[in-house]
Scaffold this motif. Structure first.
Motif, PDB file in Angstrom:
ATOM      1  N   TRP A 297     -11.126   3.597   7.125  1.00 31.39           N
ATOM      2  CA  TRP A 297     -10.892   3.371   5.691  1.00 31.39           C
ATOM      3  C   TRP A 297     -12.212   3.260   4.946  1.00 31.39           C
ATOM      4  O   TRP A 297     -13.211   2.737   5.465  1.00 31.39           O
ATOM      5  CB  TRP A 297     -10.126   2.055   5.487  1.00 31.39           C
TER       6      TRP A 297
ATOM      7  N   ASP B 210      -8.213   9.902  10.166  1.00 37.08           N
ATOM      8  CA  ASP B 210      -7.815   9.624  11.545  1.00 37.08           C
ATOM      9  C   ASP B 210      -7.876  10.915  12.346  1.00 37.08           C
ATOM     10  O   ASP B 210      -7.606  11.983  11.799  1.00 37.08           O
ATOM     11  CB  ASP B 210      -6.393   9.054  11.587  1.00 37.08           C
TER      12      ASP B 210
ATOM     13  N   LYS C 150       1.033   5.570   0.194  1.00 36.38           N
ATOM     14  CA  LYS C 150       0.381   6.818   0.535  1.00 36.38           C
ATOM     15  C   LYS C 150       0.439   7.742  -0.680  1.00 36.38           C
ATOM     16  O   LYS C 150       1.512   7.994  -1.210  1.00 36.38           O
ATOM     17  CB  LYS C 150       1.060   7.457   1.742  1.00 36.38           C
TER      18      LYS C 150
ATOM     19  N   ALA D 189       0.887   6.427   7.448  1.00 37.13           N
ATOM     20  CA  ALA D 189       0.089   5.502   6.622  1.00 37.13           C
ATOM     21  C   ALA D 189      -0.608   4.447   7.473  1.00 37.13           C
ATOM     22  O   ALA D 189      -0.728   3.285   7.058  1.00 37.13           O
ATOM     23  CB  ALA D 189       0.957   4.837   5.557  1.00 37.13           C
ATOM     24  N   ARG D 190      -1.073   4.825   8.632  1.00 40.82           N
ATOM     25  CA  ARG D 190      -1.805   3.903   9.490  1.00 40.82           C
ATOM     26  C   ARG D 190      -3.068   4.560  10.044  1.00 40.82           C
ATOM     27  O   ARG D 190      -3.327   4.494  11.262  1.00 40.82           O
ATOM     28  CB  ARG D 190      -0.915   3.400  10.630  1.00 40.82           C
TER      29      ARG D 190
ATOM     30  N   SER E 155      -6.935   5.144  11.065  1.00 43.53           N
ATOM     31  CA  SER E 155      -7.826   4.189  11.717  1.00 43.53           C
ATOM     32  C   SER E 155      -9.034   3.822  10.869  1.00 43.53           C
ATOM     33  O   SER E 155      -9.594   2.732  11.026  1.00 43.53           O
ATOM     34  CB  SER E 155      -8.310   4.772  13.050  1.00 43.53           C
TER      35      SER E 155
ATOM     36  N   ARG F 259       0.834  -1.182   0.000  1.00 41.91           N
ATOM     37  CA  ARG F 259       0.000   0.000   0.000  1.00 41.91           C
ATOM     38  C   ARG F 259       0.877   1.243   0.000  1.00 41.91           C
ATOM     39  O   ARG F 259       1.882   1.299   0.705  1.00 41.91           O
ATOM     40  CB  ARG F 259      -0.915  -0.017   1.214  1.00 41.91           C
TER      41      ARG F 259
ATOM     42  N   ASN G 244      -0.963   9.754  12.270  1.00 39.15           N
ATOM     43  CA  ASN G 244      -1.352   8.448  11.752  1.00 39.15           C
ATOM     44  C   ASN G 244      -1.555   8.460  10.249  1.00 39.15           C
ATOM     45  O   ASN G 244      -1.338   7.444   9.578  1.00 39.15           O
ATOM     46  CB  ASN G 244      -2.604   7.953  12.469  1.00 39.15           C
ATOM     47  N   CYS G 245      -1.967   9.567   9.691  1.00 38.63           N
ATOM     48  CA  CYS G 245      -2.027   9.664   8.223  1.00 38.63           C
ATOM     49  C   CYS G 245      -0.613   9.696   7.648  1.00 38.63           C
ATOM     50  O   CYS G 245      -0.321   9.031   6.651  1.00 38.63           O
ATOM     51  CB  CYS G 245      -2.797  10.909   7.797  1.00 38.63           C
TER      52      CYS G 245
END
Length: 126
Positions: free
Chosen positions: A116, A102, A48, A111-112, A114, A46, A107-108
């Motif tokens: 989607w 998020d 970003k 790339a994590r 919360s 994945r 967190n953006c």
């Protein structure tokens, strides 16, 4: 409850344009949050694509080097909708694109996020 609904994908020829949309609910009432677009091609990790940090006074956008100058991330606050305007599309842009969000900017960036969306397919032919 945060909900993200992606749309706007499709098939285009190289050099063409598409605009992805993400209808958001449950998060945009917050003063600070981030949203972004990520993509994943078959057999690849994945990636970003673009993110936007939002607070009460401003928003700041970030782009992957591979899309700088071609893609634009934007937000319509009145419609609670995030957009990704994609121009000069290339075959290597082919992927499933996901909207994400998020409450924490970090967190953006990492790339994590919360939350989607379900994803929308973009296919670019040469």
């Amino acid at each position: 409850q945060v909900q993200l609904v992606d749309s706007g994908g499709g098939s285009v020829q190289a050099g063409g344009s598409l605009r992805l949309s993400c209808a958001a609910s449950g998060l945009t009432y917050k003063k600070n949050y981030c949203m972004g677009w990520f993509r994943q091609a078959p057999g690849k990790e994945r990636e970003k694509v673009a993110t936007i940090d939002i607070d009460s006074f401003r928003s700041t956008s970030y782009y992957a080097d591979s899309v700088k100058g071609r893609f634009t991330i934007s937000q319509d606050n009145a419609k609670n909708t995030l957009y990704l305007q994609m121009t000069s599309l290339k075959p290597e842009d082919t992927a499933m694109y996901y909207c994400a969000a998020d409450p924490l900017w970090i967190n953006c960036h990492l790339a994590r996020p919360s939350y989607w969306g379900q994803g929308t397919q973009v296919t670019v032919s040469s």
